[in-house]
Design a protein around this motif. Sequence first.
Motif, PDB file in Angstrom:
ATOM      1  N   GLU A  20       5.016  11.267   4.708  1.00 58.62           N
ATOM      2  CA  GLU A  20       4.111  10.750   3.683  1.00 58.62           C
ATOM      3  C   GLU A  20       3.531   9.434   4.172  1.00 58.62           C
ATOM      4  OE1 GLU A  20       6.908   8.454   0.536  1.00 58.62           O
ATOM      5  OE2 GLU A  20       7.319  10.607   0.715  1.00 58.62           O
ATOM      6  N   GLU A  21       2.354   9.094   3.664  1.00 60.49           N
ATOM      7  CA  GLU A  21       1.734   7.805   3.968  1.00 60.49           C
ATOM      8  C   GLU A  21       1.769   6.936   2.728  1.00 60.49           C
ATOM      9  OE1 GLU A  21      -1.702   7.729   7.119  1.00 60.49           O
ATOM     10  OE2 GLU A  21      -2.100   9.379   5.720  1.00 60.49           O
ATOM     11  N   ARG A  22       2.087   5.670   2.923  1.00 60.19           N
ATOM     12  CA  ARG A  22       2.090   4.690   1.831  1.00 60.19           C
ATOM     13  C   ARG A  22       1.370   3.438   2.309  1.00 60.19           C
ATOM     14  NH1 ARG A  22       3.497   7.163  -2.979  1.00 60.19           N
ATOM     15  NH2 ARG A  22       4.931   8.842  -2.422  1.00 60.19           N
ATOM     16  N   TRP A  23       0.869   2.669   1.339  1.00 56.87           N
ATOM     17  CA  TRP A  23       0.205   1.412   1.642  1.00 56.87           C
ATOM     18  C   TRP A  23       0.854   0.287   0.850  1.00 56.87           C
ATOM     19  CZ3 TRP A  23      -2.098   5.972   2.346  1.00 56.87           C
ATOM     20  CH2 TRP A  23      -2.960   6.121   3.447  1.00 56.87           C
ATOM     21  N   LEU A  24       1.163  -0.794   1.544  1.00 57.91           N
ATOM     22  CA  LEU A  24       1.674  -1.999   0.892  1.00 57.91           C
ATOM     23  C   LEU A  24       0.592  -3.073   0.975  1.00 57.91           C
ATOM     24  CD1 LEU A  24       3.846  -3.720  -0.455  1.00 57.91           C
ATOM     25  CD2 LEU A  24       4.694  -4.292   1.828  1.00 57.91           C
ATOM     26  N   HIS A  25       0.067  -3.426  -0.202  1.00 60.41           N
ATOM     27  CA  HIS A  25      -0.989  -4.440  -0.266  1.00 60.41           C
ATOM     28  C   HIS A  25      -0.508  -5.578  -1.162  1.00 60.41           C
ATOM     29  CE1 HIS A  25      -4.740  -6.433  -0.321  1.00 60.41           C
ATOM     30  NE2 HIS A  25      -5.143  -6.023  -1.512  1.00 60.41           N
ATOM     31  N   VAL A  26      -0.305  -6.729  -0.544  1.00 53.57           N
ATOM     32  CA  VAL A  26       0.099  -7.924  -1.272  1.00 53.57           C
ATOM     33  C   VAL A  26      -0.979  -8.975  -1.056  1.00 53.57           C
ATOM     34  CG1 VAL A  26       1.822  -9.751  -1.518  1.00 53.57           C
ATOM     35  CG2 VAL A  26       2.551  -7.412  -0.996  1.00 53.57           C
ATOM     36  N   PRO A  33       0.873  11.298  10.077  1.00 50.26           N
ATOM     37  CA  PRO A  33      -0.315  10.460   9.890  1.00 50.26           C
ATOM     38  C   PRO A  33      -1.148  10.364  11.154  1.00 50.26           C
ATOM     39  CG  PRO A  33       1.638   9.389   9.002  1.00 50.26           C
ATOM     40  CD  PRO A  33       2.117  10.580   9.768  1.00 50.26           C
ATOM     41  N   ALA A  34      -2.449  10.268  10.972  1.00 51.28           N
ATOM     42  CA  ALA A  34      -3.349  10.146  12.114  1.00 51.28           C
ATOM     43  C   ALA A  34      -3.318   8.739  12.695  1.00 51.28           C
ATOM     44  CB  ALA A  34      -4.773  10.512  11.693  1.00 51.28           C
ATOM     45  N   VAL A  35      -3.006   7.754  11.865  1.00 54.17           N
ATOM     46  CA  VAL A  35      -2.991   6.355  12.299  1.00 54.17           C
ATOM     47  C   VAL A  35      -1.540   5.894  12.412  1.00 54.17           C
ATOM     48  CG1 VAL A  35      -3.690   4.003  11.745  1.00 54.17           C
ATOM     49  CG2 VAL A  35      -5.209   5.922  11.198  1.00 54.17           C
ATOM     50  N   VAL A  40       4.388   3.476   6.366  1.00 50.08           N
ATOM     51  CA  VAL A  40       3.807   2.475   5.467  1.00 50.08           C
ATOM     52  C   VAL A  40       2.808   1.610   6.219  1.00 50.08           C
ATOM     53  CG1 VAL A  40       4.293   0.635   3.821  1.00 50.08           C
ATOM     54  CG2 VAL A  40       5.975   2.460   4.172  1.00 50.08           C
ATOM     55  N   HIS A  41       1.553   1.624   5.757  1.00 48.47           N
ATOM     56  CA  HIS A  41       0.495   0.790   6.304  1.00 48.47           C
ATOM     57  C   HIS A  41       0.423  -0.517   5.507  1.00 48.47           C
ATOM     58  CE1 HIS A  41      -0.968   4.363   8.453  1.00 48.47           C
ATOM     59  NE2 HIS A  41      -0.810   5.011   7.314  1.00 48.47           N
ATOM     60  N   LEU A  42       0.143  -1.597   6.171  1.00 45.72           N
ATOM     61  CA  LEU A  42      -0.028  -2.878   5.515  1.00 45.72           C
ATOM     62  C   LEU A  42      -1.511  -3.114   5.255  1.00 45.72           C
ATOM     63  CD1 LEU A  42       2.471  -5.119   7.541  1.00 45.72           C
ATOM     64  CD2 LEU A  42       2.896  -3.745   5.490  1.00 45.72           C
TER      65      LEU A  42
END
Length: 293
Positions: free
Chosen positions: A189-195, A227-229, A250-252
């Motif tokens: 799975e892909e997740r994004w952490l945006h702070v 994920p591709a990235v 997890v992408h930042l």
Amino acid sequence: MGRFQPPHDSHLHSIRVALEAAPRVLVLLGSANLARSVKNPISAPERARMLRAALRDAGAEVDRVAFRPLADRFDTALWVQDVQAAATRHFGAGAPVALVGHEKDASTAYLQWFPDWARVTVPFTPGLNATDLRVALFTGGDWPPGTPPAVQAWLEAFRRTRPAARLGREWRAVEAARAALPPGLPLHEERWLHVQGDAVWLRVRRNAIGDGLWELPGRALPPGEQPAVFTPHVFAHPARSLVAPAAAHVHLGPPPDDLPARPVPLGVALARPRHFFEDHHVILTRLLALRRD
């Protein structure tokens, strides 16, 4: 130490053996930082109350037993440190400590992680496990043999609550999701952490699995797809996911536009670990610590 989700006679027997072996007993209630789920339906304070009542009914000296919460870290080294620190706080530095339990499968491998502690081995009771109690709880079935009366009474009352109804829906959804998975393919799975500033971007799940809980915005990938990235932040503990083992990449940074999320005060999010889906609060705190470093 254990999850005790929920407690049964084998758990009580282990604690009573500990009481025979030592003047003081510390029971660590695992998964204390996780939201209610089909795997962990009962909070740490609720488990402590059940265990106290069941031990009292069995004639045990409950005043010699202390119950403390223990968080899931999804990291063996950090978890071992937490256990050792809890023992030191309770018994004092340098006090002799014995670990009580029995080895049955991978779920009890942790007994080997404390070589400096003595061992008090409890015989394994085959056929008695908390999984059967959880199935009875979610399906309305009869309580299996080995369920203490005090635990039965608590579970009967819990069955009539809204959280129990939600967990019943979750149990059916988890079973259906497992049945639909093709065998042998890895899950990602892909997740994004945006702070940004004092806020973190989160979504509220609207799904039978984890309904109403916060999650990091993201999506499950088709079985076998990655994920591709590339991202160096991968969380792949085998126990992190409810349906089946899945690695979270997890992408930042801000999530894509098709994954809407809203800002939540960071202090509020950090203070409410049991409001998060699966291990997402652990991911949040781990990556925040990396950013500070």
